[in-house]
Design a protein around this motif. Structure first.
Motif, PDB file in Angstrom:
ATOM      1  N   LEU A   1       8.410   0.770  -8.886  1.00  7.63           N
ATOM      2  CA  LEU A   1       7.106   1.176  -8.353  1.00  7.63           C
ATOM      3  C   LEU A   1       7.094   2.644  -7.942  1.00  7.63           C
ATOM      4  O   LEU A   1       6.117   3.356  -8.175  1.00  7.63           O
ATOM      5  CB  LEU A   1       6.756   0.297  -7.151  1.00  7.63           C
ATOM      6  N   TRP A   2       8.180   3.090  -7.312  1.00  7.67           N
ATOM      7  CA  TRP A   2       8.277   4.468  -6.846  1.00  7.67           C
ATOM      8  C   TRP A   2       9.351   5.194  -7.651  1.00  7.67           C
ATOM      9  O   TRP A   2      10.497   4.741  -7.697  1.00  7.67           O
ATOM     10  CB  TRP A   2       8.664   4.517  -5.371  1.00  7.67           C
TER      11      TRP A   2
ATOM     12  N   THR B   1       0.860  -1.178   0.000  1.00 10.85           N
ATOM     13  CA  THR B   1       0.000   0.000   0.000  1.00 10.85           C
ATOM     14  C   THR B   1       0.893   1.224   0.000  1.00 10.85           C
ATOM     15  O   THR B   1       1.886   1.274   0.725  1.00 10.85           O
ATOM     16  CB  THR B   1      -0.948   0.023   1.220  1.00 10.85           C
ATOM     17  N   GLY B   2       0.562   2.202  -0.821  1.00 18.02           N
ATOM     18  CA  GLY B   2       1.410   3.373  -0.924  1.00 18.02           C
ATOM     19  C   GLY B   2       1.046   4.505   0.015  1.00 18.02           C
ATOM     20  O   GLY B   2       1.784   5.491   0.116  1.00 18.02           O
ATOM     21  N   ASP B   3      -0.061   4.377   0.734  1.00 18.93           N
ATOM     22  CA  ASP B   3      -0.561   5.483   1.545  1.00 18.93           C
ATOM     23  C   ASP B   3       0.460   6.042   2.541  1.00 18.93           C
ATOM     24  O   ASP B   3       0.617   7.265   2.642  1.00 18.93           O
ATOM     25  CB  ASP B   3      -1.831   5.070   2.274  1.00 18.93           C
TER      26      ASP B   3
ATOM     27  N   SER C   1      -4.648   3.225 -12.560  1.00 20.82           N
ATOM     28  CA  SER C   1      -4.441   3.338 -11.109  1.00 20.82           C
ATOM     29  C   SER C   1      -3.022   3.752 -10.743  1.00 20.82           C
ATOM     30  O   SER C   1      -2.618   3.622  -9.584  1.00 20.82           O
ATOM     31  CB  SER C   1      -4.792   2.019 -10.393  1.00 20.82           C
ATOM     32  N   ASN C   2      -2.238   4.245 -11.687  1.00 25.76           N
ATOM     33  CA  ASN C   2      -0.971   4.871 -11.336  1.00 25.76           C
ATOM     34  C   ASN C   2      -1.253   6.232 -10.715  1.00 25.76           C
ATOM     35  O   ASN C   2      -2.175   6.943 -11.128  1.00 25.76           O
ATOM     36  CB  ASN C   2      -0.096   5.044 -12.578  1.00 25.76           C
ATOM     37  N   VAL C   3      -0.460   6.591  -9.705  1.00 24.80           N
ATOM     38  CA  VAL C   3      -0.680   7.827  -8.955  1.00 24.80           C
ATOM     39  C   VAL C   3       0.482   8.786  -9.204  1.00 24.80           C
ATOM     40  O   VAL C   3       1.651   8.373  -9.221  1.00 24.80           O
ATOM     41  CB  VAL C   3      -0.805   7.518  -7.446  1.00 24.80           C
TER      42      VAL C   3
ATOM     43  N   GLY D   1       5.967   9.504  -8.714  1.00 25.60           N
ATOM     44  CA  GLY D   1       5.071   8.567  -9.373  1.00 25.60           C
ATOM     45  C   GLY D   1       5.005   7.268  -8.597  1.00 25.60           C
ATOM     46  O   GLY D   1       6.046   6.701  -8.235  1.00 25.60           O
ATOM     47  N   TYR D   2       3.788   6.827  -8.295  1.00 25.01           N
ATOM     48  CA  TYR D   2       3.553   5.514  -7.690  1.00 25.01           C
ATOM     49  C   TYR D   2       2.911   4.697  -8.791  1.00 25.01           C
ATOM     50  O   TYR D   2       1.762   4.919  -9.154  1.00 25.01           O
ATOM     51  CB  TYR D   2       2.645   5.655  -6.472  1.00 25.01           C
TER      52      TYR D   2
END
Length: 290
Positions: A73-74, A28-30, A49-51, A63-64
Protein backbone atom coordinates in the motif's frame (compact mmCIF):
# COMPACT_ATOMS: atom_id res chain seq x y z
CA UNK A 1 -25.79 -26.12 30.66
CA UNK A 2 -25.85 -22.89 28.66
CA UNK A 3 -22.44 -21.83 27.34
CA UNK A 4 -21.20 -18.49 28.59
CA UNK A 5 -20.96 -15.88 25.82
CA UNK A 6 -17.51 -14.89 24.67
CA UNK A 7 -16.96 -11.33 26.00
CA UNK A 8 -14.87 -10.52 22.90
CA UNK A 9 -17.94 -10.95 20.70
CA UNK A 10 -19.94 -8.51 22.80
CA UNK A 11 -17.50 -5.66 22.41
CA UNK A 12 -18.73 -2.82 20.23
CA UNK A 13 -17.61 0.71 19.47
CA UNK A 14 -14.10 2.03 20.07
CA UNK A 15 -11.49 -0.19 21.65
CA UNK A 16 -7.85 0.01 22.67
CA UNK A 17 -5.71 -2.67 21.02
CA UNK A 18 -2.75 -4.01 22.96
CA UNK A 19 0.00 -4.76 22.19
CA UNK A 20 -0.06 -2.23 19.43
CA UNK A 21 1.72 -4.48 16.93
CA UNK A 22 -1.51 -6.51 16.82
CA UNK A 23 -3.59 -3.57 15.63
CA UNK A 24 -4.45 -3.21 11.98
CA UNK A 25 -4.57 -0.23 9.65
CA UNK A 26 -6.93 2.69 10.21
CA UNK A 27 -7.68 2.50 6.47
CA UNK A 28 -7.01 6.16 5.88
CA UNK A 29 -3.76 7.57 4.58
CA UNK A 30 -4.23 11.16 5.73
CA UNK A 31 -2.21 11.01 8.99
CA UNK A 32 0.84 9.52 7.28
CA UNK A 33 0.67 11.91 4.34
CA UNK A 34 0.30 15.02 6.51
CA UNK A 35 3.99 15.44 7.55
CA UNK A 36 5.03 15.60 3.90
CA UNK A 37 2.10 17.67 2.65
CA UNK A 38 2.81 20.17 5.42
CA UNK A 39 6.12 20.81 3.62
CA UNK A 40 4.17 21.67 0.46
CA UNK A 41 5.14 18.49 -1.35
CA UNK A 42 3.30 17.93 -4.60
CA UNK A 43 0.24 15.66 -4.46
CA UNK A 44 -1.30 13.97 -7.47
CA UNK A 45 -3.65 11.05 -8.00
CA UNK A 46 -4.76 8.83 -10.84
CA UNK A 47 -8.17 7.66 -11.96
CA UNK A 48 -7.91 4.62 -9.64
CA UNK A 49 -7.52 6.82 -6.52
CA UNK A 50 -3.84 6.00 -6.09
CA UNK A 51 -2.00 8.97 -4.56
CA UNK A 52 1.50 10.16 -5.46
CA UNK A 53 3.46 12.63 -3.36
CA UNK A 54 6.85 14.00 -4.36
CA UNK A 55 9.36 16.39 -2.83
CA UNK A 56 9.99 19.70 -4.64
CA UNK A 57 13.41 18.49 -5.83
CA UNK A 58 12.09 15.00 -6.67
CA UNK A 59 14.56 13.58 -4.15
CA UNK A 60 11.83 11.58 -2.40
CA UNK A 61 8.63 10.10 -3.79
CA UNK A 62 5.78 8.36 -2.01
CA UNK A 63 3.01 6.25 -3.43
CA UNK A 64 -0.19 5.43 -1.55
CA UNK A 65 -1.56 2.65 -3.75
CA UNK A 66 -4.91 1.17 -2.68
CA UNK A 67 -5.36 0.01 -6.29
CA UNK A 68 -1.74 -1.01 -6.83
CA UNK A 69 -0.58 -4.30 -8.36
CA UNK A 70 0.03 -5.99 -4.99
CA UNK A 71 -0.52 -5.48 -1.26
CA UNK A 72 2.26 -2.89 -1.01
CA UNK A 73 0.00 0.00 0.00
CA UNK A 74 2.81 2.41 0.90
CA UNK A 75 5.99 2.70 -1.20
CA UNK A 76 8.56 5.36 -0.39
CA UNK A 77 11.74 5.82 -2.44
CA UNK A 78 14.60 8.32 -2.25
CA UNK A 79 16.91 9.33 -5.08
CA UNK A 80 20.40 10.72 -5.26
CA UNK A 81 19.62 11.30 -8.95
CA UNK A 82 15.96 12.02 -9.77
CA UNK A 83 16.39 10.11 -13.05
CA UNK A 84 18.37 7.23 -11.59
CA UNK A 85 17.41 4.17 -9.57
CA UNK A 86 16.23 4.62 -5.97
CA UNK A 87 18.94 5.00 -3.35
CA UNK A 88 16.64 3.28 -0.86
CA UNK A 89 13.06 2.12 -0.56
CA UNK A 90 10.53 1.36 2.14
CA UNK A 91 7.28 -0.56 1.78
CA UNK A 92 4.32 -1.09 4.12
CA UNK A 93 1.54 -3.48 3.22
CA UNK A 94 -2.14 -2.65 3.38
CA UNK A 95 -2.78 -3.86 6.95
CA UNK A 96 0.17 -2.13 8.63
CA UNK A 97 -0.99 0.12 11.51
CA UNK A 98 -1.12 3.64 10.12
CA UNK A 99 0.68 5.00 13.18
CA UNK A 100 3.82 3.10 12.17
CA UNK A 101 3.79 4.64 8.70
CA UNK A 102 3.20 8.08 10.22
CA UNK A 103 6.21 7.67 12.50
CA UNK A 104 8.44 7.06 9.50
CA UNK A 105 7.01 9.84 7.32
CA UNK A 106 7.37 12.26 10.24
CA UNK A 107 11.05 11.33 10.56
CA UNK A 108 11.40 11.57 6.78
CA UNK A 109 9.97 15.11 6.80
CA UNK A 110 12.55 16.11 9.41
CA UNK A 111 15.38 14.48 7.48
CA UNK A 112 14.30 16.13 4.24
CA UNK A 113 14.39 19.57 5.84
CA UNK A 114 17.97 18.83 6.92
CA UNK A 115 19.01 18.06 3.35
CA UNK A 116 20.31 15.14 1.25
CA UNK A 117 23.05 14.46 3.76
CA UNK A 118 20.31 13.37 6.14
CA UNK A 119 17.64 11.69 4.02
CA UNK A 120 20.29 9.90 1.93
CA UNK A 121 22.55 9.02 4.88
CA UNK A 122 23.70 5.42 4.44
CA UNK A 123 23.92 3.13 7.48
CA UNK A 124 27.46 2.60 8.66
CA UNK A 125 28.42 0.20 11.42
CA UNK A 126 30.41 1.62 14.31
CA UNK A 127 29.30 5.23 13.86
CA UNK A 128 27.49 7.32 16.43
CA UNK A 129 24.48 8.28 14.30
CA UNK A 130 24.23 5.75 11.48
CA UNK A 131 24.99 2.41 13.10
CA UNK A 132 22.22 -0.07 12.13
CA UNK A 133 22.21 -1.44 15.67
CA UNK A 134 20.66 1.83 16.85
CA UNK A 135 17.43 0.87 15.09
CA UNK A 136 16.78 -2.10 17.38
CA UNK A 137 17.50 -0.28 20.66
CA UNK A 138 13.84 0.79 21.17
CA UNK A 139 12.79 -2.85 20.83
CA UNK A 140 15.44 -4.10 23.25
CA UNK A 141 14.29 -1.59 25.84
CA UNK A 142 10.82 -3.15 25.72
CA UNK A 143 12.06 -6.68 26.30
CA UNK A 144 12.38 -7.98 22.74
CA UNK A 145 14.84 -10.89 22.48
CA UNK A 146 17.43 -11.92 19.91
CA UNK A 147 16.74 -14.88 17.64
CA UNK A 148 18.44 -16.58 14.67
CA UNK A 149 15.65 -18.05 12.51
CA UNK A 150 17.91 -18.66 9.51
CA UNK A 151 21.69 -18.77 9.04
CA UNK A 152 21.87 -15.40 7.28
CA UNK A 153 19.19 -13.66 9.35
CA UNK A 154 19.50 -11.95 12.71
CA UNK A 155 16.17 -11.27 14.38
CA UNK A 156 14.70 -9.67 17.45
CA UNK A 157 11.34 -10.97 18.65
CA UNK A 158 8.57 -9.37 20.74
CA UNK A 159 7.91 -10.79 24.22
CA UNK A 160 4.67 -12.39 22.96
CA UNK A 161 6.53 -13.78 19.90
CA UNK A 162 3.94 -12.14 17.65
CA UNK A 163 6.18 -9.52 16.06
CA UNK A 164 9.68 -9.85 14.61
CA UNK A 165 12.29 -7.47 13.24
CA UNK A 166 14.68 -9.28 10.87
CA UNK A 167 18.02 -8.11 9.49
CA UNK A 168 19.49 -10.09 6.59
CA UNK A 169 23.27 -10.17 6.28
CA UNK A 170 25.31 -10.50 3.10
CA UNK A 171 24.73 -9.17 -0.39
CA UNK A 172 21.18 -8.64 -1.61
CA UNK A 173 19.74 -7.92 -5.03
CA UNK A 174 18.98 -4.18 -5.17
CA UNK A 175 15.89 -4.56 -7.35
CA UNK A 176 14.48 -7.41 -5.26
CA UNK A 177 14.83 -5.26 -2.15
CA UNK A 178 12.53 -2.68 -3.71
CA UNK A 179 9.94 -5.04 -5.16
CA UNK A 180 9.76 -8.04 -2.81
CA UNK A 181 9.95 -8.83 0.90
CA UNK A 182 13.57 -9.92 0.45
CA UNK A 183 14.98 -6.71 1.89
CA UNK A 184 17.68 -5.84 4.42
CA UNK A 185 15.09 -5.00 7.06
CA UNK A 186 11.88 -6.97 7.41
CA UNK A 187 9.43 -6.20 10.21
CA UNK A 188 6.31 -8.31 10.51
CA UNK A 189 3.64 -9.43 12.99
CA UNK A 190 1.65 -12.62 13.42
CA UNK A 191 2.28 -16.30 13.82
CA UNK A 192 3.61 -17.01 10.32
CA UNK A 193 6.10 -15.15 8.15
CA UNK A 194 4.29 -16.48 5.09
CA UNK A 195 0.91 -15.07 6.18
CA UNK A 196 1.70 -12.13 8.46
CA UNK A 197 -0.85 -9.82 10.01
CA UNK A 198 1.16 -6.99 8.46
CA UNK A 199 4.70 -6.35 7.26
CA UNK A 200 7.13 -3.58 6.43
CA UNK A 201 10.42 -3.71 4.53
CA UNK A 202 13.36 -1.33 4.16
CA UNK A 203 16.23 -1.68 1.73
CA UNK A 204 19.95 -1.64 2.54
CA UNK A 205 20.63 2.09 2.39
CA UNK A 206 17.54 3.28 4.26
CA UNK A 207 18.72 5.87 6.82
CA UNK A 208 18.94 4.49 10.35
CA UNK A 209 16.99 7.48 11.71
CA UNK A 210 13.93 6.45 9.69
CA UNK A 211 14.06 2.81 10.77
CA UNK A 212 14.57 3.89 14.38
CA UNK A 213 11.47 6.09 14.21
CA UNK A 214 9.55 3.05 13.02
CA UNK A 215 10.83 0.75 15.76
CA UNK A 216 10.16 3.41 18.40
CA UNK A 217 6.54 3.50 17.34
CA UNK A 218 6.24 -0.29 17.25
CA UNK A 219 7.88 -0.61 20.70
CA UNK A 220 5.71 2.05 22.33
CA UNK A 221 3.73 0.28 25.09
CA UNK A 222 0.70 2.54 24.65
CA UNK A 223 -2.27 0.77 22.98
CA UNK A 224 -3.77 1.95 19.71
CA UNK A 225 -7.33 3.19 19.36
CA UNK A 226 -9.50 1.39 16.84
CA UNK A 227 -13.15 0.99 15.96
CA UNK A 228 -14.02 -2.59 16.88
CA UNK A 229 -15.88 -3.33 13.65
CA UNK A 230 -12.79 -2.45 11.59
CA UNK A 231 -10.50 -4.73 13.57
CA UNK A 232 -9.84 -7.82 11.48
CA UNK A 233 -11.03 -11.10 13.01
CA UNK A 234 -7.57 -12.62 13.22
CA UNK A 235 -6.39 -9.60 15.21
CA UNK A 236 -9.35 -9.90 17.58
CA UNK A 237 -8.50 -13.49 18.38
CA UNK A 238 -5.00 -12.78 19.69
CA UNK A 239 -4.97 -9.11 20.72
CA UNK A 240 -6.21 -7.63 23.97
CA UNK A 241 -9.18 -5.38 23.26
CA UNK A 242 -10.23 -2.89 25.92
CA UNK A 243 -13.62 -1.23 25.37
CA UNK A 244 -13.85 2.50 25.93
CA UNK A 245 -16.79 3.19 28.21
CA UNK A 246 -18.22 6.63 28.91
CA UNK A 247 -17.07 8.01 32.27
CA UNK A 248 -19.22 6.94 35.20
CA UNK A 249 -21.24 9.72 36.84
CA UNK A 250 -19.53 11.19 39.88
CA UNK A 251 -21.41 10.79 43.15
CA UNK A 252 -22.31 14.11 44.82
CA UNK A 253 -20.18 15.14 47.76
CA UNK A 254 -21.72 16.29 51.07
CA UNK A 255 -20.92 19.86 50.03
CA UNK A 256 -22.78 19.34 46.74
CA UNK A 257 -25.81 18.10 48.67
CA UNK A 258 -25.77 21.12 51.01
CA UNK A 259 -25.43 23.58 48.15
CA UNK A 260 -28.28 21.93 46.23
CA UNK A 261 -30.52 22.08 49.29
CA UNK A 262 -29.68 25.74 49.86
CA UNK A 263 -30.57 26.59 46.27
CA UNK A 264 -34.06 25.12 46.80
CA UNK A 265 -34.88 27.26 49.86
CA UNK A 266 -37.53 30.05 49.35
CA UNK A 267 -35.89 33.37 48.67
CA UNK A 268 -37.21 36.89 49.14
CA UNK A 269 -37.63 37.51 45.44
CA UNK A 270 -39.78 40.18 43.81
CA UNK A 271 -43.22 38.97 42.86
CA UNK A 272 -42.43 38.85 39.15
CA UNK A 273 -39.02 37.14 39.44
CA UNK A 274 -38.23 34.19 37.19
CA UNK A 275 -37.50 30.93 39.04
CA UNK A 276 -33.78 30.08 38.97
CA UNK A 277 -34.36 26.70 37.37
CA UNK A 278 -36.11 28.17 34.33
CA UNK A 279 -34.11 30.84 32.58
CA UNK A 280 -36.55 31.01 29.66
CA UNK A 281 -39.88 31.34 31.49
CA UNK A 282 -41.85 34.55 31.29
CA UNK A 283 -42.56 36.46 34.49
CA UNK A 284 -45.78 35.29 36.13
CA UNK A 285 -47.95 36.37 39.00
CA UNK A 286 -46.88 35.02 42.37
CA UNK A 287 -48.47 31.70 43.23
CA UNK A 288 -50.58 31.43 46.38
CA UNK A 289 -48.63 30.40 49.47
CA UNK A 290 -49.07 26.86 50.72
Amino acid sequence: MTARPDPRREIDGDVYVSPRHLASSTYTGDPALAPLLNLDWDLRHDEDSNVFVSAPDQGVRLGYLPEGPDDGLWRINAYADPFGPPAWGVCFNDTTPTEFVTALTTALATAYQQGPGSYLARPQAGTDEHDPLLAIVPLLKQGWDFDRPRPDVFAIRAPDHLAVMEYTAGNLDAEAELTTRTARWHLWAGTSIDRPLWYATASTNTPVALITALTQSVADPAPLLRWHQETASYHKDIAQLTPIHPPAPTLPTPLDVRQAAASRRPAALPAASVPRWSTTSQPTSPAPRR
